[in-house]
Design a protein around this motif. Structure first.
Motif, PDB file in Angstrom:
ATOM      1  N   GLU A 182      -7.749   0.829  -7.072  1.00 57.04           N
ATOM      2  CA  GLU A 182      -7.094  -0.352  -6.489  1.00 57.04           C
ATOM      3  C   GLU A 182      -6.880  -0.186  -4.978  1.00 57.04           C
ATOM      4  O   GLU A 182      -7.218  -1.081  -4.192  1.00 57.04           O
ATOM      5  N   ILE A 183      -6.364   0.975  -4.596  1.00 57.54           N
ATOM      6  CA  ILE A 183      -6.132   1.168  -3.150  1.00 57.54           C
ATOM      7  C   ILE A 183      -7.480   1.230  -2.434  1.00 57.54           C
ATOM      8  O   ILE A 183      -7.642   0.688  -1.338  1.00 57.54           O
TER       9      ILE A 183
ATOM     10  N   LYS B  25       2.188   1.702  -3.444  1.00 60.06           N
ATOM     11  CA  LYS B  25       1.180   2.235  -4.388  1.00 60.06           C
ATOM     12  C   LYS B  25       0.899   3.709  -4.089  1.00 60.06           C
ATOM     13  O   LYS B  25       0.711   4.510  -4.990  1.00 60.06           O
ATOM     14  N   LEU B  26       0.865   4.020  -2.787  1.00 62.55           N
ATOM     15  CA  LEU B  26       0.597   5.420  -2.424  1.00 62.55           C
ATOM     16  C   LEU B  26       1.713   6.341  -2.922  1.00 62.55           C
ATOM     17  O   LEU B  26       1.464   7.471  -3.319  1.00 62.55           O
TER      18      LEU B  26
ATOM     19  N   LEU C 254      -4.993   3.520  -9.709  1.00 61.09           N
ATOM     20  CA  LEU C 254      -4.499   3.335  -8.339  1.00 61.09           C
ATOM     21  C   LEU C 254      -5.538   3.733  -7.288  1.00 61.09           C
ATOM     22  O   LEU C 254      -5.655   3.089  -6.248  1.00 61.09           O
TER      23      LEU C 254
ATOM     24  N   LEU D  11      -8.478   7.485   1.197  1.00 63.77           N
ATOM     25  CA  LEU D  11      -7.112   7.056   0.893  1.00 63.77           C
ATOM     26  C   LEU D  11      -6.121   7.825   1.755  1.00 63.77           C
ATOM     27  O   LEU D  11      -5.159   7.271   2.251  1.00 63.77           O
TER      28      LEU D  11
ATOM     29  N   ILE E 143       0.859  -1.194   0.000  1.00 68.46           N
ATOM     30  CA  ILE E 143       0.000   0.000   0.000  1.00 68.46           C
ATOM     31  C   ILE E 143       0.893   1.242   0.000  1.00 68.46           C
ATOM     32  O   ILE E 143       0.664   2.199  -0.730  1.00 68.46           O
TER      33      ILE E 143
ATOM     34  N   ALA F  31      -5.905   4.641   3.888  1.00 62.11           N
ATOM     35  CA  ALA F  31      -4.642   4.017   3.477  1.00 62.11           C
ATOM     36  C   ALA F  31      -3.463   4.743   4.114  1.00 62.11           C
ATOM     37  O   ALA F  31      -2.388   4.162   4.273  1.00 62.11           O
TER      38      ALA F  31
END
Ligand code: PRP
Ligand code: URA
Length: 662
Positions: free
Chosen positions: A488-489, A468-469, A485, A613, A465, A635
């Motif tokens: 997905e996240i 991706k972030l 993204l 997120l 994570i 996230a």
């Protein structure tokens, strides 16, 4: 809108009783610090320069002037400034009351000149002139230069021949009570630790026979404060002007910081409206008028900002009434005489904390801005300032004297402008791998400081994570990848939010056997993206629970007030029977999320989760205050909001990046 929400209407007039109670709270908040300034200046100068009644009256008058200059658009209280304790005392020693008051008057003039320049050319130059490497050491000098006076008030300085044990006990007791209230005080108590420390120390001092009540007995109930008016009480002299006036450099930076902080709390950019030119003009005029009456320079009071944050009422009517109360207090002869009986050791006890606090605040400016002391340029500026400021330097030019503190301020500004600058000098210090753990602890402490309820928030902690972030946050990531993204996240945040999902028994047939197993009843759920950016997450969530119903709430943030503006609301008919997952990639001030949830609750929805997120501590705090029943899944929990209400480090404007609109 929800009741617990901040009253951002700064012109709202509360009902009379509430109005009075709120104003009294503000008076309590400003009182301790405002009366300390004259007491400490007199003690440091060894003679009476300022008086408590005049300080109270000029703080009230100053606040009213500020309200007028800012057209009643900024709920700030002005009280006596600590930054000028040493300069005023030094100015008085050098050139008497006339020198001190003329210097204080010029401080206001500097503010007014700066306000006028800002009105014409804008404010960017201030940041260049006063970066953290100049402001940090300067605040440290202000605090540390007072250290000697704290120690001598306690009665333990080198020149004391026989220690007064009772005095030291009172000082220690005052110190301990103040520190205890700071650490453990709840709510409003936490805003007035010095006042409580002084009051408790006073009771002990009375018991130990250290208080002389004769001034109270002699005083009349009402008395005119001892105003000092130029050309009547004294003839102005500029001899101490350069000892006092340059400190305005530092307090102007403090002024900007305080307005930014208050603006974040009340959800209004005060730097834009009423504008820094008006707020500085108000503060400057207040200071010059105070000086003309014999009072100390004024400054924006953080204590009162805390009261605004706590009461959630930002009404200038309340601040104005507090100012009138302060003026009235100045005329109560018996009361101000009682304040003047506070014995020195009590002041020593609070000063032991207070001066150190000021110095530590300077250190915080350096740390929070990650000033890199691996760079020689920064070391030179800070070192020069500290030695000039604390070394007792005095520069006599003819009849005019420049004190060490003023020299330090001027030297800092000049060195910062003229020293050659390399590319990395101003770059914030990056923690190296070895410091990663410390950084994490620091982050954790910061979050705890902000009083986030950890029970009520889940932050995804997974290397993928984080990976991706990092791509998502990168400003070079294009629309397509950004969109993918976010979805997905969002999907992974949804997995986390569903860990408590109740499954229903069912039977299936695998290619091998019949199996009694469990499944999710997808009909129990609804997704509610906040338009626009929330729809970006929706793409990911419907992959996980494809049969969830979907509603939409249209909302955008007003760029000026940062408050949400509603424009659309359409939800499934049976929404109140469903568990609703509200989706929005960004939880910034929390305005949009809280308002969306309030609308859902009005529809009768009981079971709500908020999925995002990136969250800012400010938004999390607000949501936990307004909707403690709603759990937040995010996230990442970022550091803070900037003065425009954007999350830092954040990812910029989520909606614009998803839809490619900028
Ligand atoms: C962004 C974001 C949130 C809101 C967060 O939306 O998607 O909805 O700001 O800020 P807050 O917590 O301070 O309310 P924006 O207003 O930019 O609208 P958009 O989604 O249409 O771009
Ligand atoms: N809205 C965004 O899109 N980004 C932020 O940082 C804050 C609010």
């Amino acid at each position: 809108m929800n009741e617990a929400k901040m009253t951002i209407d700064v012109n709202e007039k509360p009902p009379i009783l509430k109005w009075i109670v709120l104003a009294i709270q503000h008076v309590f908040a400003m009182f301790g610090a405002t009366i300390l300034v004259p007491i400490l200046v007199n003690s440091a100068a060894g003679t009476e320069v300022l008086t408590i009644p005049v300080a109270l009256v000029t703080s009230g008058i100053g606040t009213l002037i500020y309200i007028l200059c800012t057209k009643g658009r900024s709920p700030v209280y002005l009280g006596s400034s600590f930054a000028f304790i040493t300069p005023l005392a030094a100015g008085a020693v050098l050139a008497g009351i006339s020198g001190a008051m003329t210097g204080a008057f010029l401080v206001g003039v500097i503010y007014i000149v700066v306000a006028l320049i800002i009105a014409v050319v804008g404010k960017d130059w201030i940041q260049k002139l006063l970066p953290p490497i100049v402001i940090g050491p300067m605040i440290m000098i202000i605090g540390l230069s007072l250290a000697g006076s704290a120690v001598s008030s306690i009665g333990i300085s080198a020149d004391v021949e026989a220690i007064n044990i009772k005095g030291v006990i009172v000082a220690l007791f005052t110190f301990l009570v103040t520190a205890f209230v700071m650490l453990k005080g709840k709510g409003f108590l936490r805003v007035i630790p010095f006042l409580i420390g002084i009051a408790s120390g006073y009771v002990l001092a009375v018991i130990l026979g250290l208080v002389d009540f004769s001034p109270v007995l002699e005083a009349s109930f009402f008395s005119l404060p001892k105003f000092l008016v130029p050309f009547i009480s004294y003839t102005p002299t500029f001899a101490a002007a350069l000892t006092i006036a340059p400190i305005a450099i530092v307090t102007i930076a403090e002024h900007i910081g305080d307005h930014t902080a208050l603006g974040t709390i009340i959800g209004k950019d005060l730097i834009k409206d009423p504008g820094l030119n008006r707020t500085l003009l108000g503060d400057g005029l207040a200071t010059s008028v105070a000086a003309v009456l014999g009072g100390p320079p004024n400054t924006t009071y953080g204590e009162n900002t805390s009261v605004v944050g706590m009461t959630k009422v930002a009404s200038v009517w309340v601040i104005g009434l507090a100012a009138i109360f302060a003026i009235c207090l100045g005329f109560l002869g018996k009361f101000t005489a009682l304040i003047s009986t506070i014995p020195n050791p009590i002041l020593g006890g609070v000063s032991l904390l207070l001066y150190g606090f000021i110095a530590v605040n300077g250190l915080k400016v350096l740390i929070e801005n990650r000033v890199n002391f691996g760079r020689s340029r920064n070391v030179i500026i800070a070192s020069t300032m500290l030695v000039l400021g604390l070394g007792g330097a005095v520069l006599n030019i003819g009849t005019v004297s420049v004190s060490g503190m003023s020299l330090a301020a001027v030297a800092g500004v000049i060195l910062n402008l003229v020293l050659p600058r390399e590319e990395d000098d101003d770059k914030p210090l990056e923690f190296e791998a070895g410091n990663k753990e410390e950084e994490k602890v620091e982050e954790k402490d910061k979050k705890e400081d902000g009083k986030i309820n950890k029970e009520n928030i889940v932050v995804l902690d997974h290397p993928l994570i984080e990976h991706k972030l990092s791509i998502l946050r990168d400003k070079n990531t294009g629309t397509k990848e950004f969109r993918e993204l976010v979805a997905e996240i969002g999907m992974f945040v949804c997995y986390e939010a569903m860990t408590d999902a109740k499954l229903e028994d069912c039977e299936i047939e695998t290619p091998m056997v019949k199996l009694k197993t469990k499944k999710l009843n997808e009909d129990k759920y609804a997704f509610l993206p906040i338009l626009r950016a929330g729809t970006g997450m929706l793409d990911g969530l419907i992959r996980v629970i494809p049969n969830a119903k979907i509603g939409h709430i249209g909302m955008y943030r007003n760029e000026e007030t940062l408050e949400p503006v509603r424009y659309f609301f359409k939800v499934p008919k049976d929404i109140k029977n469903r568990e609703v997952l509200v989706l929005d990639p960004m939880l910034a001030t929390g305005g949009s999320g809280c308002d969306a949830i309030a609308q859902l609750k009005k529809e009768g929805v009981k079971n709500i989760k908020f999925l995002c997120l990136i969250a800012a501590p400010e938004g999390v705090k607000r949501m936990q205050e307004e909707h403690p029943d709603v759990k937040i899944y995010t996230a990442a929990l970022d550091e803070k909001l900037n003065d425009k209400g954007y999350i830092v480090p954040g990812l910029g404007d989520a909606g614009d990046r998803i839809f490619g609109t900028k």
